[in-house]
Structures are given as C-alpha cells and as structure tokens.
Scaffold this motif. Structure first.
Motif, PDB file in Angstrom:
ATOM      1  N   ALA A 173      -9.471  28.114 -23.996  1.00 52.90           N
ATOM      2  CA  ALA A 173      -8.929  26.848 -24.501  1.00 52.90           C
ATOM      3  C   ALA A 173     -10.003  26.052 -25.230  1.00 52.90           C
ATOM      4  CB  ALA A 173      -8.355  26.031 -23.339  1.00 52.90           C
ATOM      5  N   ALA A 174     -11.226  26.072 -24.705  1.00 50.62           N
ATOM      6  CA  ALA A 174     -12.320  25.339 -25.339  1.00 50.62           C
ATOM      7  C   ALA A 174     -12.660  25.928 -26.709  1.00 50.62           C
ATOM      8  CB  ALA A 174     -13.547  25.346 -24.436  1.00 50.62           C
ATOM      9  N   VAL A 175     -12.769  27.254 -26.767  1.00 48.64           N
ATOM     10  CA  VAL A 175     -13.106  27.916 -28.031  1.00 48.64           C
ATOM     11  C   VAL A 175     -11.984  27.718 -29.046  1.00 48.64           C
ATOM     12  CG1 VAL A 175     -13.538  30.143 -29.131  1.00 48.64           C
ATOM     13  CG2 VAL A 175     -14.626  29.594 -26.938  1.00 48.64           C
ATOM     14  N   ALA A 176     -10.726  27.876 -28.604  1.00 52.74           N
ATOM     15  CA  ALA A 176      -9.590  27.696 -29.506  1.00 52.74           C
ATOM     16  C   ALA A 176      -9.516  26.258 -30.024  1.00 52.74           C
ATOM     17  CB  ALA A 176      -8.294  28.068 -28.795  1.00 52.74           C
ATOM     18  N   SER A 177      -9.763  25.296 -29.140  1.00 56.16           N
ATOM     19  CA  SER A 177      -9.727  23.888 -29.542  1.00 56.16           C
ATOM     20  C   SER A 177     -10.799  23.593 -30.571  1.00 56.16           C
ATOM     21  CB  SER A 177      -9.907  22.990 -28.320  1.00 56.16           C
ATOM     22  OG  SER A 177      -8.861  23.166 -27.393  1.00 56.16           O
ATOM     23  N   LEU A 178     -12.000  24.089 -30.320  1.00 53.65           N
ATOM     24  CA  LEU A 178     -13.102  23.849 -31.243  1.00 53.65           C
ATOM     25  C   LEU A 178     -12.850  24.537 -32.587  1.00 53.65           C
ATOM     26  CD1 LEU A 178     -15.727  22.264 -31.070  1.00 53.65           C
ATOM     27  CD2 LEU A 178     -16.902  24.393 -30.463  1.00 53.65           C
ATOM     28  N   ALA A 179     -12.287  25.748 -32.552  1.00 57.33           N
ATOM     29  CA  ALA A 179     -12.001  26.471 -33.785  1.00 57.33           C
ATOM     30  C   ALA A 179     -10.930  25.757 -34.616  1.00 57.33           C
ATOM     31  CB  ALA A 179     -11.549  27.896 -33.461  1.00 57.33           C
ATOM     32  N   LEU A 180      -9.871  25.288 -33.952  1.00 58.76           N
ATOM     33  CA  LEU A 180      -8.826  24.569 -34.673  1.00 58.76           C
ATOM     34  C   LEU A 180      -9.351  23.264 -35.245  1.00 58.76           C
ATOM     35  CD1 LEU A 180      -5.567  25.045 -32.548  1.00 58.76           C
ATOM     36  CD2 LEU A 180      -5.987  25.785 -34.893  1.00 58.76           C
ATOM     37  N   SER A 300      -7.996  11.208 -34.899  1.00 61.03           N
ATOM     38  CA  SER A 300      -8.517  10.854 -33.570  1.00 61.03           C
ATOM     39  C   SER A 300      -7.886  11.708 -32.483  1.00 61.03           C
ATOM     40  CB  SER A 300      -8.255   9.370 -33.284  1.00 61.03           C
ATOM     41  OG  SER A 300      -9.002   8.562 -34.138  1.00 61.03           O
ATOM     42  N   ALA A 301      -6.581  11.964 -32.598  1.00 64.67           N
ATOM     43  CA  ALA A 301      -5.906  12.804 -31.611  1.00 64.67           C
ATOM     44  C   ALA A 301      -6.482  14.228 -31.623  1.00 64.67           C
ATOM     45  CB  ALA A 301      -4.406  12.836 -31.883  1.00 64.67           C
ATOM     46  N   ILE A 302      -6.696  14.760 -32.826  1.00 66.23           N
ATOM     47  CA  ILE A 302      -7.255  16.109 -32.944  1.00 66.23           C
ATOM     48  C   ILE A 302      -8.668  16.160 -32.384  1.00 66.23           C
ATOM     49  CG2 ILE A 302      -8.020  17.855 -34.609  1.00 66.23           C
ATOM     50  CD1 ILE A 302      -5.664  16.938 -36.390  1.00 66.23           C
ATOM     51  N   ALA A 303      -9.480  15.164 -32.755  1.00 68.91           N
ATOM     52  CA  ALA A 303     -10.854  15.132 -32.248  1.00 68.91           C
ATOM     53  C   ALA A 303     -10.883  14.926 -30.742  1.00 68.91           C
ATOM     54  CB  ALA A 303     -11.643  14.027 -32.948  1.00 68.91           C
ATOM     55  N   SER A 304      -9.955  14.107 -30.231  1.00 65.64           N
ATOM     56  CA  SER A 304      -9.928  13.833 -28.799  1.00 65.64           C
ATOM     57  C   SER A 304      -9.738  15.111 -27.995  1.00 65.64           C
ATOM     58  CB  SER A 304      -8.809  12.838 -28.484  1.00 65.64           C
ATOM     59  OG  SER A 304      -8.752  12.559 -27.110  1.00 65.64           O
ATOM     60  N   ILE A 305      -8.821  15.964 -28.452  1.00 69.48           N
ATOM     61  CA  ILE A 305      -8.602  17.231 -27.732  1.00 69.48           C
ATOM     62  C   ILE A 305      -9.635  18.262 -28.145  1.00 69.48           C
ATOM     63  CG2 ILE A 305      -6.933  19.031 -27.170  1.00 69.48           C
ATOM     64  CD1 ILE A 305      -4.718  17.132 -28.044  1.00 69.48           C
ATOM     65  N   GLY A 306      -9.836  18.406 -29.459  1.00 73.37           N
ATOM     66  CA  GLY A 306     -10.689  19.469 -29.973  1.00 73.37           C
ATOM     67  C   GLY A 306     -12.144  19.358 -29.576  1.00 73.37           C
ATOM     68  N   LEU A 307     -12.604  18.141 -29.272  1.00 71.56           N
ATOM     69  CA  LEU A 307     -13.986  17.960 -28.842  1.00 71.56           C
ATOM     70  C   LEU A 307     -14.111  17.706 -27.346  1.00 71.56           C
ATOM     71  CD1 LEU A 307     -15.377  15.763 -31.767  1.00 71.56           C
ATOM     72  CD2 LEU A 307     -15.465  18.255 -31.495  1.00 71.56           C
ATOM     73  N   THR A 308     -13.102  17.038 -26.762  1.00 74.87           N
ATOM     74  CA  THR A 308     -13.184  16.719 -25.333  1.00 74.87           C
ATOM     75  C   THR A 308     -13.065  17.967 -24.464  1.00 74.87           C
ATOM     76  OG1 THR A 308     -12.249  14.516 -25.700  1.00 74.87           O
ATOM     77  CG2 THR A 308     -12.157  15.383 -23.463  1.00 74.87           C
TER      78      THR A 308
END
Length: 373
Positions: A173-180, A300-308
């Motif tokens: 999930a972390a890798v997928a979030s960061l990639a997206l 902000s929503a994308i960064a909130s999930i994609g980085l958090t």
C-alpha cells in the motif's frame, strides 16, 4: 515587487510568528505545561500553521500554477504527517487509529469542505463555477483509488485480524500510494499541465469582479523573497511539529473528558492543518480561479494519502502497537457517496450553488457523525 512590499514581507507577522513559535517550542520542550502555557503554545501553533501556508503561497506565486498548488499541498501534508507521527510516538495503543482518522478527515474536508465552499462561493458570485473536468476528474480518480487501497481494503483483508494490514500488505500500500502520487505529480506538472490551469471565463454584464482579481496579475516575488519564504516555511514547519507535541496531551485529555470518540482527535488535526488552505482556495474561487481551488483540494487529498501512508509504514518499524487503517461501515458509506457525488459534480466542468451545497452538507454529516457516531 516594490521595495516597500519586500520590506513589508520581511517585517510583518509572517516573519515574527514562526520565530516566536520556535521559541515557544524550545521553552516548552519536555515540560508539563500549565493551562496558560498550553493556551500560549496553542496560539503559537495556530500562527505557525498560518505563517507556513503563507510562505508556501509566496513560493507558489514564484513558481506559478499548477506548481503553486503542489507546493501548498505538500507543505500542508508535511505538517499533517509530522503531527500524526509525533502523536503516535507517545500515544501507544490509544493512537492506533489516529493515522486513519486524520487521513480520512483530510479526504472528507478537502473533497467536500474545500470543494463545496469554493463552488458555492464562485456560483454565488458568478452564478456558475467553471473548471477543467479533465484535470479535476483525473485528480478525483487518484483520490478514490488511494482511499480504497489504503483505507477500505484493510477492513476486508484476512492476513491479520481487525482492520489492519499485514507487514507485506502495508508495504504494498505504501509503495502503490507513493507511485500513484508521483505519477499524478508528473501528469499535473509536465505531461498534461494544461489540464490543471484555471479556465478563463467571461464576466457577466453588470457583474464586474472585485479588485482582488488584480492579485492574479501582480508581479511574482523575487528569487530572494522566495528563498527567504522557503527558509521561514521550514522554520514554521519545525515549530508546528514541536508545539503540537507540547499541546497534544491536553487535546487528547479534553476529547476524553468530553466523552467524545478518539476519532475526534484526528478531525481536529485535519481541521487545524487544512484551515489556511481552505481560506486560500476560497480566495482563489472568489477571483474566478476555481481550477486552482480544485487543485488545492484534490492535491491535498492525494498528498495526504500518498505521503502519509508511506511515512506511517516507515514509522511503524519503531512505533509500538497496532496500526488500524480500515474504515468502519458508516465511513465507507460516506466515502462512497463522496466519490459518486464528486464524479457527478466534476463531469460537466460547470457547477452551481446546488453542487456546492451538496458537498457542504456531506461534510456536515461527516462532522456530526464523528462527534455522535
């Protein structure tokens, strides 16, 4: 930027507040604060958040749109991630769901609160809010995918009991979030940058815009001013993290004493860090730059999930206790309704007061159910 303007930029509150907040951090570090001390540190914390976003706006004006929205979104998300990790480091099992609660609150506030207020303000002023459906639709699709992968799937996976990922699943999930997140940034800033630029519209007869439109045509700050703002932004972020750590026991105790669910702590954090960005989005909408408002919201929503999620996954190596990420049934219903309504709002590229009002009501429903589940 004139000499007077530059002098003002260096002597106004946005210079003083981050430094004062940093001093408050040094004086309060590792101490049990009395009530007055908590109030003073909380004021410094709020001021540091406002100053941080102000300096992010200065940098954003220098680099232009859509890079500006990206700078704001990343700055706010850094604050959010730092607050989450800081609170979880000392909270133990009682903060197991803090990351989930804060990220979901950020998604609901951005996708319903910021979007709804921006559309409502612009439609109230100009009858119809116009934006680019290609860019906004791509951003919404990214938000929906990240939210489901990180906040919905943990409820249904079976490798570990409860709404929790296994180590392998959390890593994926972390890798997928960061990639997206990286892919979205590349599309937004390079490959399809034009999809995220404000849409120019004609002004209706008899409805001239306010003088605030002149801000859009103001000369960008100098490289020196932008560099100073970058340094002050870093100072403000450090102050926010440290001051939040100082007042976090009081926040948690206040929520517990009021008999409110622990999820309210996450809502308070999200409201705190997103309030300045909400004001920036509403100002942009008033000036007719609705696409900028949507860039801020969905970015902000994308960064909130994609980085958090990657940050929490990394922090889980040394954090003790479980990490609960899966949403409950009520929140999954609210997330589904938000995605469906947002898709219907974005698809035409135009919105009225009704669409703005619907999103605001969805946010109100979320906040009410957070307090009274």
């Amino acid at each position: 930027m004139s000499t007077a303007t530059r002098r003002s930029a260096l002597t106004d509150w946005t210079l003083v507040v981050p430094l004062v907040a940093l001093v408050a951090l040094v004086l309060s570090w590792g101490r049990d604060l009395p009530a007055l001390g908590v109030v003073l540190v909380a004021l410094c914390l709020a001021g540091a958040v406002l100053a941080a976003v102000h300096h992010a706006e200065v940098v954003a004006h220098r680099v232009g749109e859509p890079f500006g929205s990206l700078v704001l979104a990343v700055a706010v998300t850094v604050i959010e991630v730092a607050l989450i990790v800081t609170l979880m480091a000392d909270g133990g099992d009682k903060t197991a769901s803090l990351a989930r609660d804060t990220v979901f609150a950020a998604v609901m506030i951005t996708c319903n609160g910021i979007v709804g207020l921006s559309l409502f303000v612009r439609a109230l002023r100009n009858r119809v809010a116009v934006f680019n459906p290609e860019g906004s639709g791509a951003a919404l699709a990214t938000v929906a995918t990240l939210a489901v992968l990180s906040l919905v799937l943990p409820t249904f996976t079976t490798s570990k009991p409860g709404p929790e990922f296994s180590s392998a699943q959390l890593t994926f999930a972390a890798v997928a979030s960061l990639a997206l997140y990286g892919l979205f940034v590349a599309v937004q800033t390079v490959r399809h940058r034009d999809y995220f630029l404000p849409v120019e519209t004609e002004r209706p007869a008899g409805r001239p815009e306010a003088n605030g439109d002149d801000e859009d045509h103001a000369a960008p700050p100098t490289a020196r001013a932008a560099l100073i703002s970058t340094g002050l932004l870093l100072v403000a972020l450090v102050a926010v993290v440290g001051d939040a750590k100082a007042v976090s026991p009081t926040i948690e105790k206040g929520v517990a004493d009021a008999g409110l669910p622990n999820a309210v702590v996450g809502v308070i954090i999200a409201l705190l860090v997103l309030l300045p960005e909400t004001l920036a989005a509403v100002r942009a909408a008033r000036r007719g730059r609705v696409q900028t408002s949507l860039n801020l919201a969905y970015g902000s929503a994308i960064a909130s999930i994609g980085l958090t999620i990657p940050a929490i996954a990394l922090a889980s190596i040394w954090l003790s206790g479980p990490l609960l990420l899966g949403l409950g049934p009520v929140h999954m219903v609210l997330l589904t309704l938000t995605v469906v309504v947002s898709a219907l709002t974005i698809a035409p590229g135009r919105a009225t007061l009704l669409q703005g009002g619907v999103h605001i009501v969805l946010l109100a429903a979320y906040l009410f159910l957070a307090v009274s589940p």
